[in-house]
Write a protein that holds these residues in place. Structure first.
Motif, PDB file in Angstrom:
ATOM      1  N   LEU A  16      45.299  32.490  44.343  1.00  0.00           N
ATOM      2  CA  LEU A  16      45.132  33.264  45.361  1.00  0.00           C
ATOM      3  C   LEU A  16      43.182  33.555  45.058  1.00  0.00           C
ATOM      4  N   LYS A  17      42.969  33.393  46.328  1.00  0.00           N
ATOM      5  CA  LYS A  17      40.999  32.948  45.919  1.00  0.00           C
ATOM      6  C   LYS A  17      40.264  34.098  45.861  1.00  0.00           C
ATOM      7  N   ASP A  18      39.472  34.132  44.568  1.00  0.00           N
ATOM      8  CA  ASP A  18      39.670  35.734  44.169  1.00  0.00           C
ATOM      9  C   ASP A  18      40.082  36.859  43.388  1.00  0.00           C
ATOM     10  N   LYS A  19      41.420  36.803  43.521  1.00  0.00           N
ATOM     11  CA  LYS A  19      42.081  37.062  43.286  1.00  0.00           C
ATOM     12  C   LYS A  19      41.637  38.799  42.008  1.00  0.00           C
ATOM     13  N   ASN A  20      41.298  38.359  41.346  1.00  0.00           N
ATOM     14  CA  ASN A  20      40.867  39.627  40.624  1.00  0.00           C
ATOM     15  C   ASN A  20      39.861  40.428  40.756  1.00  0.00           C
ATOM     16  N   ILE A  21      39.217  40.039  42.268  1.00  0.00           N
ATOM     17  CA  ILE A  21      38.472  41.475  42.706  1.00  0.00           C
ATOM     18  C   ILE A  21      38.687  41.648  44.210  1.00  0.00           C
ATOM     19  N   LYS A  22      39.938  41.183  44.366  1.00  0.00           N
ATOM     20  CA  LYS A  22      40.574  41.272  46.071  1.00  0.00           C
ATOM     21  C   LYS A  22      40.774  42.724  46.250  1.00  0.00           C
ATOM     22  N   LEU A  23      40.420  42.935  47.654  1.00  0.00           N
ATOM     23  CA  LEU A  23      40.490  44.727  47.341  1.00  0.00           C
ATOM     24  C   LEU A  23      42.194  44.865  47.392  1.00  0.00           C
ATOM     25  N   LEU A  24      42.628  45.752  46.678  1.00  0.00           N
ATOM     26  CA  LEU A  24      44.391  45.951  46.224  1.00  0.00           C
ATOM     27  C   LEU A  24      44.227  47.206  47.131  1.00  0.00           C
ATOM     28  N   PRO A  28      39.530  47.119  43.473  1.00  0.00           N
ATOM     29  CA  PRO A  28      39.297  46.058  43.482  1.00  0.00           C
ATOM     30  C   PRO A  28      40.783  45.550  42.661  1.00  0.00           C
ATOM     31  N   LEU A  29      40.856  44.577  42.653  1.00  0.00           N
ATOM     32  CA  LEU A  29      42.632  44.316  41.434  1.00  0.00           C
ATOM     33  C   LEU A  29      42.073  44.777  39.928  1.00  0.00           C
ATOM     34  N   LEU A  30      40.822  44.311  39.477  1.00  0.00           N
ATOM     35  CA  LEU A  30      40.934  44.581  37.943  1.00  0.00           C
ATOM     36  C   LEU A  30      40.418  46.014  37.203  1.00  0.00           C
ATOM     37  N   ALA A  31      39.413  46.660  38.914  1.00  0.00           N
ATOM     38  CA  ALA A  31      39.141  48.188  38.839  1.00  0.00           C
ATOM     39  C   ALA A  31      41.054  49.204  38.318  1.00  0.00           C
ATOM     40  N   TYR A  32      42.484  48.570  38.826  1.00  0.00           N
ATOM     41  CA  TYR A  32      43.569  49.682  38.001  1.00  0.00           C
ATOM     42  C   TYR A  32      43.597  49.141  36.807  1.00  0.00           C
ATOM     43  N   THR A  33      43.368  48.061  36.244  1.00  0.00           N
ATOM     44  CA  THR A  33      43.300  48.011  34.566  1.00  0.00           C
ATOM     45  C   THR A  33      42.924  48.159  33.733  1.00  0.00           C
ATOM     46  N   ILE A  58      30.944  44.294  39.245  1.00  0.00           N
ATOM     47  CA  ILE A  58      32.529  44.994  39.961  1.00  0.00           C
ATOM     48  C   ILE A  58      33.009  45.728  38.797  1.00  0.00           C
ATOM     49  N   ALA A  59      32.876  45.409  37.410  1.00  0.00           N
ATOM     50  CA  ALA A  59      34.008  45.646  36.595  1.00  0.00           C
ATOM     51  C   ALA A  59      32.735  46.688  35.850  1.00  0.00           C
ATOM     52  N   LYS A  60      31.336  46.540  35.931  1.00  0.00           N
ATOM     53  CA  LYS A  60      30.313  47.764  35.364  1.00  0.00           C
ATOM     54  C   LYS A  60      31.256  49.016  35.925  1.00  0.00           C
ATOM     55  N   GLN A  61      31.253  48.405  37.069  1.00  0.00           N
ATOM     56  CA  GLN A  61      31.322  49.821  38.347  1.00  0.00           C
ATOM     57  C   GLN A  61      32.139  50.308  38.267  1.00  0.00           C
ATOM     58  N   TRP A  62      33.192  49.748  37.881  1.00  0.00           N
ATOM     59  CA  TRP A  62      34.654  50.783  37.649  1.00  0.00           C
ATOM     60  C   TRP A  62      34.625  51.224  36.470  1.00  0.00           C
ATOM     61  N   GLY A  63      33.704  50.983  35.713  1.00  0.00           N
ATOM     62  CA  GLY A  63      33.772  51.733  33.606  1.00  0.00           C
ATOM     63  C   GLY A  63      33.730  50.919  32.653  1.00  0.00           C
ATOM     64  N   ALA A 103      43.212  44.799  22.134  1.00  0.00           N
ATOM     65  CA  ALA A 103      44.597  44.929  23.739  1.00  0.00           C
ATOM     66  C   ALA A 103      44.186  43.771  25.005  1.00  0.00           C
ATOM     67  N   LEU A 104      44.922  42.739  24.989  1.00  0.00           N
ATOM     68  CA  LEU A 104      45.014  41.690  26.286  1.00  0.00           C
ATOM     69  C   LEU A 104      45.782  42.397  27.313  1.00  0.00           C
ATOM     70  N   LEU A 105      44.774  42.874  28.555  1.00  0.00           N
ATOM     71  CA  LEU A 105      45.314  43.202  29.216  1.00  0.00           C
ATOM     72  C   LEU A 105      44.992  42.442  30.631  1.00  0.00           C
ATOM     73  N   GLN A 106      45.842  42.247  31.203  1.00  0.00           N
ATOM     74  CA  GLN A 106      45.560  41.080  32.060  1.00  0.00           C
ATOM     75  C   GLN A 106      45.500  42.005  33.136  1.00  0.00           C
ATOM     76  N   PRO A 107      44.632  41.785  34.559  1.00  0.00           N
ATOM     77  CA  PRO A 107      43.774  42.336  35.630  1.00  0.00           C
ATOM     78  C   PRO A 107      45.506  42.217  36.370  1.00  0.00           C
ATOM     79  N   THR A 108      46.028  40.880  36.589  1.00  0.00           N
ATOM     80  CA  THR A 108      46.851  41.189  36.951  1.00  0.00           C
ATOM     81  C   THR A 108      47.955  41.654  37.036  1.00  0.00           C
ATOM     82  N   SER A 109      48.063  43.180  36.584  1.00  0.00           N
ATOM     83  CA  SER A 109      49.560  44.169  36.688  1.00  0.00           C
ATOM     84  C   SER A 109      48.814  45.098  36.487  1.00  0.00           C
ATOM     85  N   PRO A 110      48.278  45.258  38.416  1.00  0.00           N
ATOM     86  CA  PRO A 110      47.734  46.683  38.798  1.00  0.00           C
ATOM     87  C   PRO A 110      48.575  47.665  38.301  1.00  0.00           C
TER      88      PRO A 110
END
Length: 231
Positions: A16-24, A28-33, A58-63, A103-110
């Motif tokens: 899934l192209k660019d799934k880690n930053i795809k808007l959900l 962005p997906l990684l923002a939930y994690t 993008i990661a920095k924008q979300w903290g 803690a390893l937190l996969q961004p694909t688990s929003p």
């Protein structure tokens, strides 16, 4: 010394192209994690391990913090997440910062929540564990599964003792959901097999265990998150 959260977000996903930053649902997906890690209040550092400056911004924008990008050697399809984790730990150490746990937190688990993370750390403490892994109940028992021959024969597909077993008597099976791994740093860095001495499960709800790999998973996550927001 303290707790480090690492969110691995390599670019170039093929499923899934660019799934880690795809808007959900607009984020962005990684923002939930990142948000779940921050809301847990457990971490001294929340770091996104990525090979992409776009992802880092993008990661920095979300903290989250991205003090360095992932090395080229660990940015391909064959590199494991644990190799990336070890690289992060070593690079922080070179900067003068060390941690007790990671803690390893996969961004694909929003749908993983801050409470899931908190419960995992409770298991770590109560069990004096070296490793805690998130698991969830399987949708279907593997006892009702098997391989198929070329002629598609169902003969002996299910073991006789399972066929005769009342449904409510079938044991519950669990699977690793990929949403949560907590490990003591000294244990991780000295053992070749993390699923060894004093490793324990932290049981999560199935609806919190969605792992996004393709568009169908993404669509299911959208529905569940929309329902969670509505409630």
């Amino acid at each position: 010394m303290g707790n480090l959260a690492i969110i691995p977000a390599r670019s170039g996903s093929k499923g899934l192209k660019d799934k880690n930053i795809k808007l959900l649902n607009g984020k962005p997906l990684l923002a939930y994690t990142i948000e779940a890690a921050r809301e847990s209040g457990l971490f001294d550092e929340i770091m996104v391990s990525t090979d992409s400056q776009e992802y880092a911004d993008i990661a920095k924008q979300w903290g989250a913090n991205v003090p360095f990008l992932r090395s080229n050697e660990l940015s391909n399809d064959t590199a494991s997440s644990w190799d990336a984790v070890k690289e992060v730990i070593e690079r922080y150490k070179n900067l003068g910062t060390e941690f007790d746990t990671v803690a390893l937190l996969q961004p694909t688990s929003p749908l993983r929540t801050s409470n899931d993370i908190i419960e995992g750390y409770k298991v770590l403490k109560e069990k004096a564990a070296n490793l805690v892994v998130g698991v969830c109940e399987m949708d279907h028992s593997p006892l009702w599964s098997n391989t198929l021959p070329e002629n598609l024969s169902m003969e002996n597909f299910i073991r006789p003792d399972v066929v005769e077993m009342p449904r409510q008597s079938i044991p519950i099976y669990y699977r690793i959901n990929g949403a949560l791994y907590i490990v003591k740093v000294d244990y991780l860095m000295r053992t070749p097999d993390i699923y060894g001495d004093r490793s324990f499960a932290s049981v999560m709800k199935k609806e919190n265990s969605i792992d996004i790999d393709d568009q169908m998973d993404f669509t299911i996550a959208e529905v569940l998150i929309s329902e969670r927001i509505r409630k």
